[in-house]
Design a protein around this motif. Structure first.
Motif, mmCIF file in Angstrom:
data_model
loop_
_atom_site.group_PDB
_atom_site.id
_atom_site.type_symbol
_atom_site.label_atom_id
_atom_site.label_comp_id
_atom_site.label_asym_id
_atom_site.label_seq_id
_atom_site.Cartn_x
_atom_site.Cartn_y
_atom_site.Cartn_z
ATOM 1 N N HIS A 141 -8.477 -8.945 -5.910
ATOM 2 C CA HIS A 141 -8.674 -8.973 -7.360
ATOM 3 C C HIS A 141 -9.923 -8.212 -7.787
ATOM 4 O O HIS A 141 -10.236 -8.155 -8.971
ATOM 5 N N SER A 157 -12.353 -4.550 -7.559
ATOM 6 C CA SER A 157 -12.362 -3.115 -7.278
ATOM 7 C C SER A 157 -13.128 -2.852 -5.985
ATOM 8 O O SER A 157 -13.798 -3.747 -5.442
ATOM 9 N N ASP A 215 -8.423 0.217 -6.740
ATOM 10 C CA ASP A 215 -7.896 -1.067 -6.296
ATOM 11 C C ASP A 215 -7.777 -1.013 -4.772
ATOM 12 O O ASP A 215 -7.255 -0.036 -4.232
#
Length: 213
Positions: A92, A94, A132
């Motif tokens: 969740h 970066s 991500d």
């Protein structure tokens, strides 16, 4: 007491069975490889060193890091980094937030961002701050995991089968990166593995506990 990771008469027991016994010092910049099959107590030993030994095991002896007795300290106070075979990146977050999580408290936001950018350049991922983790390749995830651990400024590093899920070419690349970054920082490193090739590639001694495990 000298620098390094000193295992002072450390023993790991399960009931009446002695799994591992070590009385040795891992010198700064040395990679000490502990080889043995599954169930021989390798990962259990690392759990003891990091401070997360499961209750079904008993440990004896002391863990001394750079002259500091860390045997009874909480995991967060030991200054020992651990790298697993899984990357364990936070899905969740970066890439930037994953790396920033490894930084020790303190410093301005600008300084922390600069350190993360420098870290990304060091692992050949410049400009990847906003990505991500799911978009990274296996090798890129391994590099980010390594750098997150190093950003926490450990005084010693433990490696728990860290290359076992990588293919052959990537395994050589990541293995070289891990060993070089740790030795450049003069960190004592203990690696547990059942792979002879990993142990033989490491710049240090090898102890095979297969016969006793």
């Amino acid at each position: 007491m000298a620098d390094g990771l000193f295992l002072d008469k450390v023993e790991i027991w399960k009931g009446d069975a002695l799994l591992v016994a070590l009385n040795d010092t891992i010198q700064p910049g040395e990679v000490f490889s502990l080889m043995g099959p599954s169930g021989s107590g390798k990962s259990t030993l690392l759990a003891y060193l990091i401070g997360t030994l499961p209750s079904e095991f008993e440990a004896r002896g002391r863990v001394i890091l750079n002259g500091r007795d860390v045997t009874d300290l909480p995991t967060t106070d030991r200054r020992i980094g651990l790298l697993f075979q899984d990357d364990l990146l936070f899905p969740h977050m970066s890439v930037f937030d994953n790396l920033a999580f490894g930084l020790r408290p303190g410093g301005s936001r600008q300084d922390r961002r600069a350190r993360v950018r420098q870290a990304l350049e060091a692992i050949d991922l410049p400009g990847a701050e906003d990505r991500d983790p799911a978009t990274l390749s296996g090798g890129q995830k391994a590099r980010v995991s390594l750098m997150r651990m190093l950003l926490s400024e450990p005084e010693a590093v433990l490696l728990d089968e860290p290359f076992s899920k990588l293919d052959a070419d990537l395994r050589d690349q990541i293995r070289t990166l891990v060993f070089s970054m740790a030795t450049e920082r003069a960190l004592p490193v203990m690696m547990v593995t059942h792979e002879a090739a990993d142990a033989q590639a490491a710049p240090g001694r090898i102890l095979d506990i297969s016969a006793s495990g």
